[in-house]
Scaffold this motif. Structure first.
Motif: not given
Length: 386
Positions: A50-60, A123-126, A24-29, A92-96
């Motif tokens: 991973y079996g996730a639907d979104t990158t946020g679910e995966w990163l959580c 990504f909803s993890l606090t 994800l970092v590489e995609l953005a940079s 966590l803010d970075l992952f969000k």
């Protein structure tokens, strides 16, 4: 994008999660479109595997299973320092931010048709939720499931699905099951509980009882299955689990030792005494043998001493629950319960069929009853569903 990459380079708490999130970092940079295509493909594949639907679910998921000083402290119920909490919160803010990276923002008109379109956001993890999660579920790989198999080759725990077995699936044996359930509930409640040996005839439901307990109490206790060939790792496993808030049952199926096995003394030491409350690891074993050390040719003069040593090993278990084969009437009763629980209309001739088949199989047991019921249901029974 440069700010995002700099933040990524500064990650020092969730290192494993950050390493997995690198695409994800590489995609953005990335500077070239071919590199972005490759990074997007890696993200899509990682999310799907991973079996996730979104990158946020995966990163959580990655963050929750990351083994680090914060997760270990939370899993032990220890105070987490303010400095560590602040750093983890920044990460966590970075992952969000990474979860918000959109595939459409990095494709061109030329590759839009085939650019990997992964789901993003969510990504909803606090930091508060993460600390609570680790306190309830453990840290690292142990937070990922309620059942594991110990891998001696890697010295690691491999998550596995908890078998959907119910105590009611084992017909009769009410007193035996009740003893194991009571011991397990005491353990969960922090009351005195005991290392347990389920001993008796083959096919009587010893392993089924343990697996059913693992399933029915999966929200309160984690089960780690240990192969008997890896029994020497028991002390190491207990040391790794010590201090965690979570409760663990280490399960060894079909326990036995070869004569002069060097692991016997270590196993005895692990069984010393009973759990007087406050510990977080219990040992549940099954065995078909009264003598847990297999007998070979022995000199007569040593036989009594060696037998006493074997019984001493047997008696080190604080709780021994004995399972014996049913008599004819109880065997037919178990067989009838199995058939009727499947909706098969009972016929009296099934009793003689079951008795004859059991004798051919070598004896009456709940396992034999189930196998005969399988045969009747699938071949020549007229099934009438209620």
């Amino acid at each position: 994008m440069d700010d995002l990459y700099s933040r990524y380079r500064a990650v020092c708490v969730f290192k494993d999660a950050a390493r997995a999130a690198l695409p994800l970092v590489e995609l953005a940079s990335c500077r070239t479109q071919s590199e972005r295509l490759e990074a997007a493909a890696a993200v899509f594949r990682a999310v799907a595997e991973y079996g996730a639907d979104t990158t946020g679910e995966w990163l959580c998921g990655l963050v929750k299973s990351d083994d680090n000083p914060l997760s270990r402290a939370a899993a032990r119920g220890e105070r987490v320092s303010g400095r560590l909490l602040a750093q983890a919160d920044r990460e966590l803010d970075l992952f969000k931010r990474l979860a918000a990276v959109k595939p459409d923002d990095h494709c061109t008109d030329a590759d839009r048709e085939f650019f990997p379109k992964f789901g993003y956001g969510g990504f909803s993890l606090t930091i508060d939720r993460l600390v609570r999660f680790c306190g309830d579920n453990g840290c690292g790989i142990l937070s990922c499931a309620s059942a594991f198999v110990y891998d001696g080759a890697t010295d690691g725990f491999v998550p596995t699905a908890t078998e959907p077995v119910r105590l009611g699936d084992l017909k009769n044996y009410a007193e035996e099951k009740a003893e194991v359930v009571k011991n397990t509930e005491n353990f969960i409640a922090g009351l005195p509980a005991f290392n347990t040996l389920l001993y008796g005839d083959r096919g009587t439901g010893k392993s089924t009882t343990v697996r059913a307990v693992a399933y029915e109490y999966r929200d309160s206790v984690k089960v780690i299955e240990l192969k008997k060939t890896d029994i020497g790792a028991l002390d190491k496993i207990r040391a790794r689990l010590a201090g965690l808030k979570q409760k663990f049952i280490v399960f060894v199926d079909d326990l036995s030792f070869e004569e002069n096995d060097a692991r016997v003394d270590g196993f005895k030491a692990a069984l010393e005494g009973s759990l007087a409350g406050g510990g977080n690891v219990l040992l549940y074993c099954t065995s078909n043998r009264r003598h847990l050390v297999k007998e070979t040719e022995r000199e007569v003069k040593n036989r009594n001493d060696e037998t006493q040593a074997e019984l001493a090993l047997f008696d080190r278990f604080g709780l021994v629950v004995t399972y014996i084969n049913p008599d004819k009437a109880e065997f037919i009763d178990i067989f009838k319960q199995i058939l009727t629980s499947r909706g098969v209309k009972w016929r009296e001739e099934y009793a003689s069929v079951a008795e004859l088949a059991a004798l051919k199989k070598g004896g009456r047991s709940p396992r034999a009853a189930k196998q005969i019921a399988d045969l009747i249901e699938s071949t020549y029974a007229e099934v009438e569903r209620r």
